[in-house]
Scaffold this motif. Structure first.
Motif, PDB file in Angstrom:
ATOM      1  N   LEU A   1      -5.909   9.677   7.583  1.00  0.00           N
ATOM      2  CA  LEU A   1      -5.407   9.356   8.947  1.00  0.00           C
ATOM      3  C   LEU A   1      -5.307   8.058   8.994  1.00  0.00           C
ATOM      4  CD1 LEU A   1      -7.229  11.872  11.248  1.00  0.00           C
ATOM      5  CD2 LEU A   1      -4.671  11.775  10.816  1.00  0.00           C
ATOM      6  N   THR A   2      -6.409   7.101   8.118  1.00  0.00           N
ATOM      7  CA  THR A   2      -6.421   5.767   8.420  1.00  0.00           C
ATOM      8  C   THR A   2      -5.153   5.229   7.582  1.00  0.00           C
ATOM      9  OG1 THR A   2      -8.827   5.585   8.509  1.00  0.00           O
ATOM     10  CG2 THR A   2      -7.612   3.778   7.795  1.00  0.00           C
ATOM     11  N   LEU A   3      -4.870   5.750   6.533  1.00  0.00           N
ATOM     12  CA  LEU A   3      -3.525   5.354   5.875  1.00  0.00           C
ATOM     13  C   LEU A   3      -2.417   5.553   6.605  1.00  0.00           C
ATOM     14  CD1 LEU A   3      -4.472   6.289   2.422  1.00  0.00           C
ATOM     15  CD2 LEU A   3      -4.481   4.005   3.134  1.00  0.00           C
ATOM     16  N   LEU A   4      -2.381   6.830   7.388  1.00  0.00           N
ATOM     17  CA  LEU A   4      -1.155   7.206   8.162  1.00  0.00           C
ATOM     18  C   LEU A   4      -1.038   5.995   9.533  1.00  0.00           C
ATOM     19  CD1 LEU A   4      -1.017  10.929   8.187  1.00  0.00           C
ATOM     20  CD2 LEU A   4       0.573   9.359   6.700  1.00  0.00           C
ATOM     21  N   ALA A   5      -2.068   5.629   9.925  1.00  0.00           N
ATOM     22  CA  ALA A   5      -2.348   5.190  11.134  1.00  0.00           C
ATOM     23  C   ALA A   5      -1.591   3.502  10.732  1.00  0.00           C
ATOM     24  CB  ALA A   5      -3.485   4.664  11.716  1.00  0.00           C
ATOM     25  N   CYS A   6      -2.139   3.084   9.304  1.00  0.00           N
ATOM     26  CA  CYS A   6      -1.675   1.837   9.041  1.00  0.00           C
ATOM     27  C   CYS A   6      -0.042   1.821   8.575  1.00  0.00           C
ATOM     28  CB  CYS A   6      -2.427   1.481   7.625  1.00  0.00           C
ATOM     29  SG  CYS A   6      -1.790   0.352   6.573  1.00  0.00           S
ATOM     30  N   PHE A   7       0.546   3.019   8.108  1.00  0.00           N
ATOM     31  CA  PHE A   7       1.890   2.900   7.728  1.00  0.00           C
ATOM     32  C   PHE A   7       2.705   3.055   9.289  1.00  0.00           C
ATOM     33  CE2 PHE A   7       0.991   5.704   3.845  1.00  0.00           C
ATOM     34  CZ  PHE A   7       0.390   4.548   3.228  1.00  0.00           C
ATOM     35  N   CYS A   8       2.148   3.675  10.046  1.00  0.00           N
ATOM     36  CA  CYS A   8       2.780   3.805  11.477  1.00  0.00           C
ATOM     37  C   CYS A   8       3.113   2.663  12.423  1.00  0.00           C
ATOM     38  CB  CYS A   8       2.028   4.616  12.363  1.00  0.00           C
ATOM     39  SG  CYS A   8       2.369   6.715  11.974  1.00  0.00           S
ATOM     40  N   THR A   9       2.322   1.450  11.764  1.00  0.00           N
ATOM     41  CA  THR A   9       2.445   0.227  12.354  1.00  0.00           C
ATOM     42  C   THR A   9       3.777  -0.497  11.959  1.00  0.00           C
ATOM     43  OG1 THR A   9       1.057  -1.040  10.713  1.00  0.00           O
ATOM     44  CG2 THR A   9      -0.125  -0.393  12.634  1.00  0.00           C
ATOM     45  N   ASP A  10       4.460  -0.133  11.016  1.00  0.00           N
ATOM     46  CA  ASP A  10       5.978  -0.020  10.540  1.00  0.00           C
ATOM     47  C   ASP A  10       6.596   1.071  11.097  1.00  0.00           C
ATOM     48  OD1 ASP A  10       8.269  -0.104   9.271  1.00  0.00           O
ATOM     49  OD2 ASP A  10       7.433  -0.683   7.331  1.00  0.00           O
ATOM     50  N   PRO A  11       7.518   0.457  12.110  1.00  0.00           N
ATOM     51  CA  PRO A  11       8.337   1.096  12.989  1.00  0.00           C
ATOM     52  C   PRO A  11       9.275   2.247  12.205  1.00  0.00           C
ATOM     53  CG  PRO A  11       8.453  -0.962  13.930  1.00  0.00           C
ATOM     54  CD  PRO A  11       7.712  -1.138  12.595  1.00  0.00           C
ATOM     55  N   GLU A  12       9.785   1.764  10.933  1.00  0.00           N
ATOM     56  CA  GLU A  12      10.595   2.691  10.256  1.00  0.00           C
ATOM     57  C   GLU A  12       9.839   3.797   9.531  1.00  0.00           C
ATOM     58  OE1 GLU A  12      13.097   2.119   5.890  1.00  0.00           O
ATOM     59  OE2 GLU A  12      12.862   0.093   7.193  1.00  0.00           O
ATOM     60  N   LEU A  13       8.508   3.425   9.282  1.00  0.00           N
ATOM     61  CA  LEU A  13       7.744   4.502   8.520  1.00  0.00           C
ATOM     62  C   LEU A  13       7.231   5.381   9.829  1.00  0.00           C
ATOM     63  CD1 LEU A  13       5.494   2.696   5.978  1.00  0.00           C
ATOM     64  CD2 LEU A  13       7.566   4.005   5.687  1.00  0.00           C
ATOM     65  N   ALA A  14       7.086   4.986  10.836  1.00  0.00           N
ATOM     66  CA  ALA A  14       6.540   5.873  12.020  1.00  0.00           C
ATOM     67  C   ALA A  14       7.705   6.818  12.468  1.00  0.00           C
ATOM     68  CB  ALA A  14       6.344   5.089  13.147  1.00  0.00           C
ATOM     69  N   GLY A  15       8.783   6.559  12.365  1.00  0.00           N
ATOM     70  CA  GLY A  15       9.798   7.528  12.572  1.00  0.00           C
ATOM     71  C   GLY A  15      10.284   8.545  11.483  1.00  0.00           C
ATOM     72  N   HIS A  16       9.509   8.468  10.123  1.00  0.00           N
ATOM     73  CA  HIS A  16       9.908   9.135   8.828  1.00  0.00           C
ATOM     74  C   HIS A  16       9.507  10.595   9.302  1.00  0.00           C
ATOM     75  CE1 HIS A  16       9.736  10.452   4.749  1.00  0.00           C
ATOM     76  NE2 HIS A  16      10.355   9.311   4.315  1.00  0.00           N
ATOM     77  N   SER A  17      10.218  11.482   8.611  1.00  0.00           N
ATOM     78  CA  SER A  17       9.830  12.922   8.603  1.00  0.00           C
ATOM     79  C   SER A  17       8.511  13.382   8.387  1.00  0.00           C
ATOM     80  CB  SER A  17      11.059  13.718   8.189  1.00  0.00           C
ATOM     81  OG  SER A  17      11.121  13.131   6.610  1.00  0.00           O
ATOM     82  N   GLN A  18       8.133  12.670   7.339  1.00  0.00           N
ATOM     83  CA  GLN A  18       6.616  12.890   6.792  1.00  0.00           C
ATOM     84  C   GLN A  18       5.491  12.640   7.788  1.00  0.00           C
ATOM     85  OE1 GLN A  18       5.324  14.144   4.130  1.00  0.00           O
ATOM     86  NE2 GLN A  18       7.109  14.400   2.695  1.00  0.00           N
TER      87      GLN A  18
ATOM     88  N   ILE B   1       1.103  -1.287   0.017  1.00  0.00           N
ATOM     89  CA  ILE B   1       0.121   0.012  -0.019  1.00  0.00           C
ATOM     90  C   ILE B   1       0.925   1.173   0.059  1.00  0.00           C
ATOM     91  CG2 ILE B   1      -1.674   1.159   1.307  1.00  0.00           C
ATOM     92  CD1 ILE B   1      -2.592  -1.240   2.285  1.00  0.00           C
ATOM     93  N   PHE B   2       1.918   1.379   0.977  1.00  0.00           N
ATOM     94  CA  PHE B   2       2.812   2.480   0.816  1.00  0.00           C
ATOM     95  C   PHE B   2       3.540   2.776  -0.451  1.00  0.00           C
ATOM     96  CE2 PHE B   2       6.902   4.374   1.825  1.00  0.00           C
ATOM     97  CZ  PHE B   2       6.564   5.546   2.392  1.00  0.00           C
ATOM     98  N   ASP B   3       4.174   1.569  -0.920  1.00  0.00           N
ATOM     99  CA  ASP B   3       4.749   1.661  -2.363  1.00  0.00           C
ATOM    100  C   ASP B   3       4.078   2.188  -3.379  1.00  0.00           C
ATOM    101  OD1 ASP B   3       7.126   0.613  -1.038  1.00  0.00           O
ATOM    102  OD2 ASP B   3       6.774  -1.320  -1.505  1.00  0.00           O
ATOM    103  N   ALA B   4       2.760   1.848  -3.330  1.00  0.00           N
ATOM    104  CA  ALA B   4       1.529   2.242  -4.217  1.00  0.00           C
ATOM    105  C   ALA B   4       1.211   3.841  -4.241  1.00  0.00           C
ATOM    106  CB  ALA B   4       0.301   1.465  -4.253  1.00  0.00           C
ATOM    107  N   ILE B   5       1.128   4.252  -2.880  1.00  0.00           N
ATOM    108  CA  ILE B   5       0.548   5.637  -2.702  1.00  0.00           C
ATOM    109  C   ILE B   5       1.632   6.518  -2.053  1.00  0.00           C
ATOM    110  CG2 ILE B   5      -1.757   5.005  -2.783  1.00  0.00           C
ATOM    111  CD1 ILE B   5      -1.807   5.584   0.031  1.00  0.00           C
ATOM    112  N   GLY B   6       2.561   6.095  -1.225  1.00  0.00           N
ATOM    113  CA  GLY B   6       3.749   6.740  -0.538  1.00  0.00           C
ATOM    114  C   GLY B   6       2.664   7.780   0.451  1.00  0.00           C
ATOM    115  N   PHE B   7       3.595   8.927   0.834  1.00  0.00           N
ATOM    116  CA  PHE B   7       2.862   9.775   1.637  1.00  0.00           C
ATOM    117  C   PHE B   7       2.149  10.993   1.146  1.00  0.00           C
ATOM    118  CE2 PHE B   7       6.627   8.177   4.685  1.00  0.00           C
ATOM    119  CZ  PHE B   7       5.581   7.868   5.728  1.00  0.00           C
TER     120      PHE B   7
END
Length: 711
Positions: A89-106, A57-63
């Motif tokens: 927000l639902t998408l960001l919450a989904c991404f945040c379950t990945d620790p690497e993405l949760a600490g991303h500047s975006q 999902i992240f690779d398809a749409i990014g931030f």
């Protein structure tokens, strides 16, 4: 292309999700992308996305696309106004379950948006948005940069307000606040003290009013919100919080309790003691009874746990026993307090007996400790509290402490050798024994007790045989290096200076009581080298005057014994040390107006007044040692002449009235003057040229008069 409804079968759902992801990648316009997105977010909310799919999902749409959704103000037709924002927000919450993405500047740069949503009115349709925000914030908190970003971007204030408003998810706001305070307590209170005090005010009010198990649940929760910094005692809101907490604890501890109810109450009381001493306990009969009860309960808990230690039971009780240690330490301080004491003398005597039994249990426990357990922070807490007892109570448990000394020295040595440069540990780390780094400076807490013990024959012999002098010399050198480095903060420096002072006290005792040890042990030659270089650096820094007094006196006392060592044979460092020592001793007194007569009187110099209570005994000892050193070092009278101390002292004694001058002071002056006059004809001449014979007669300095009269 048409979008089928999400199938019920798991494989079909994943197949549908994959097709939706393909559409997200290849969509020709926003409406196609939005339609696919609806199905993706439906799957995300249903919890049907594994790590691999989430990454797809992240690779398809990014931030980029979630960001567009967050800032969009035009919802689709017939949809609520916040539709796009909720999807983002639902998408960001989904991404945040990945620790690497949760600490991303975006993600981190969206913290202000998350805060705004928490503070916005929450209607039934927007609760999922709030849930997603809490999920994002929880994930950010778990990242390396997250806590700092949350504090600086205002999340503490937002969470406080969300909790106080009682809005949807307010319990999660409180949990997040606890997490933030655990990681960055000082920064949180520094930036948002009013908001955190408001939360503490609500919690303390609820605690006082509660009549059910909620009261004990709040006991567990409240310590997280009690600051170690001053807010509790600096304003009326903090004072009211302390008052409510005192009353609530008095209600609890005055009742019959089970262990599961008593333990949280003791931990809360310990947190308050660490935050503000006994300021939260009111003066008077009720307060003194409460304080005595608190210390009594702590001692009982320590004895029950440690007198017959069952490894499993002790393991489960370490946190509450460590809290009891805090209360026992408070008990020691209050029993010794003479000004405005909270306790009556009878209570003090009773508590000292009770604490003696508890410390007996601590000693018994420490004697059972195995080598593999030495890394346990609970052992450190036990040694620390025993150090507090040894520092103040020197007559009781002496036999038991002597038997434990080899363990204490070896434990302190092991931590020192394995540890890093010393730091000043916040007391809060002592309340929890879980997950905190091993504290290194056990000697810091043992030094005051060692200072007392080296004045007595048996414990001194044990300390010497266990190699304590060599360990303390290394410790002194390391702390001296930290003190003279520019990188340390003021708070650790105060702690380090106190350790250096106390170490000097231990060495002074050894110099006085075991001079043969000083002569034969190379440790003291190394220490002498350090002292020679230290004093000239310390003396110009007026805020280090007490430490300078310790170093000067110890150096002079050791120089008498080590007079033959190469370092003292007129070397540059020796001359600089003695020059600084003479300066320290000669600048301590001045002439000032006498309130009872028209003349002048000898007084402590203004620069020395604030420290005089701490250094006056060292000054007299230093004068005595200097007088003993003068005959041993032929070059020393020249150093005195260069310092012009004879002229200064002669002028002082010529100007002041003899009658009120302290006899001990006259004796100290005379010893140095006689030594200089006998060692150097030039010094004798300077004294005579400044009317030395006259004022020697005035002050009853018979030895000096005789010396000056000799041809």
């Amino acid at each position: 292309p048409p979008f089928p409804a999400m199938a019920s079968d798991s494989e079909d759902r994943h197949a549908t999700l994959k097709r939706c992801l393909g559409v997200l990648r290849d969509a020709r316009n926003d409406s196609e992308q939005f339609a696919a997105l609806l199905l993706v977010t439906k799957a995300v909310r249903a919890g049907e996305v594994d790590a691999k799919t989430r990454r797809q999902i992240f690779d398809a749409i990014g931030f980029t696309f979630p960001t567009r959704l967050l800032i969009s103000r035009q919802p689709p037709a017939d949809c609520p106004p916040h539709t796009f924002r909720a999807l983002g927000l639902t998408l960001l919450a989904c991404f945040c379950t990945d620790p690497e993405l949760a600490g991303h500047s975006q993600i981190l740069n969206k913290i202000p948006t998350f805060n705004d949503i928490l503070l916005s009115p929450c209607d039934p349709d927007s609760t999922s948005m709030v849930d997603d925000v809490y999920q994002c914030l929880s994930a950010v908190l778990a990242t390396a940069r997250g806590p700092r970003e949350l504090v600086t971007k205002g999340t503490v204030s937002a969470l406080c307000q969300a909790y106080l408003n009682g809005s949807h998810g307010s319990d999660r706001a409180l949990t997040l606040l606890m997490g933030l305070l655990a990681i960055a307590e000082a920064k949180c209170w520094q930036k948002d003290a009013p908001q955190l005090l408001a939360v503490l005010s609500k919690l303390s009010g609820d605690f006082l009013k509660a009549e059910d198990m909620t009261k004990f649940e709040l006991c567990e929760l409240l310590p997280h919100f009690i600051p170690l910094s001053p807010p509790l005692t600096e304003n009326s809101q903090g004072s009211k919080c302390m008052c409510r907490l005192y009353k609530g604890l008095a209600d609890i501890l005055g009742s019959k309790l089970s262990q599961s109810q008593r333990d949280p109450a003791l931990k809360l009381a310990a947190s308050l003691v660490q935050a503000c001493g006994t300021e939260w306990i009111p003066a008077g009969s009720a307060g003194s009874k409460f304080l005595a009860l608190l210390v009594n309960l702590a001692c009982v808990e320590v004895r029950l746990t440690l007198e017959e230690p069952d490894p499993v039971e002790v393991e489960g009780k370490k946190e509450v026993v460590t809290a009891c240690y805090v209360l026992m330490e408070m008990g020691i301080q209050e029993c010794l307090r003479e000004e405005n004491p909270l306790l009556e003398n009878v209570q003090k005597m009773q508590l000292m007996r009770i604490m003696e039994e508890a410390f007996g249990a601590v000693i018994f426990y420490l004697r059972q400790v195995k080598q593999e357990e030495l890394q346990d922070p609970f052992i450190f807490a036990s040694v620390r509290v025993l150090g507090a007892w040894m520092a103040e109570e020197t007559s009781s448990l002496k036999q038991e402490i002597c038997e434990l000394l080899p363990f204490l020295v070896e434990y302190a040595r092991r931590l020192f050798k394995e540890g890093s440069p010393p730091v000043s540990l916040p007391q809060a780390e002592l309340v929890s024994t879980e997950g905190c780094a091993l504290p290194q400076d056990a000697l810091r807490f043992l030094l005051p007790g060692f200072c007392h013990l080296t004045a007595e024959d048996r414990p001194r012999d044990i300390l010497i045989s266990e190699g304590a002098p060599a360990l303390l010399c290394e410790y002194f050198l390391q702390h001296w290096e930290v003190l003279t480095s520019e990188s340390s903060a003021p708070a650790p420096l105060r702690s380090i200076e106190m350790s250096l002072r106390t170490t000097c006290g231990v060495f002074l005792n050894l110099v006085v009581t075991a001079p043969d040890l000083v002569r034969r042990d190379k440790t003291f030659t190394s220490l002498m080298d350090v002292l020679l270089k230290s004093l000239p650096l310390l003396l110009p820094q007026k805020h280090h005057l007490v430490l300078a007094a310790n170093v000067a006196t110890l150096g002079l006392m050791m120089a008498r014994i080590l007079a033959e060592s190469a370092a003292l044979q007129g070397t540059q460092s020796a001359r600089e040390f003695f020059g600084a020592a003479i300066h320290f001793l000669s600048e301590a007194h001045t002439a000032q107006a006498n309130s009872s007569s028209a003349g002048l009187a000898v007084a402590v110099s203004p620069a020395y007044v604030s420290a005089w209570d701490d250094i006056h005994e060292l000054w007299f000892l230093g004068m005595q040692a200097l007088a003993s050193c003068i005959p041993l070092f032929p070059w020393l009278p020249d150093a005195a002449l260069q310092a012009r101390c004879l002229e200064g002292l002669s002028q002082l004694l010529s100007r002041v009235a003899p009658a009120p001058v302290d006899f001990e002071l006259i004796t100290a002056f005379q010893a140095v003057l006689v030594a200089l006059a006998r060692a150097s004809e030039q010094c004798r001449g300077v004294i005579l040229s400044h009317h030395g014979t006259e004022w020697a007669n005035l002050y009853g300095m018979a030895a000096l008069e005789q010396c000056l009269a000799e041809q």
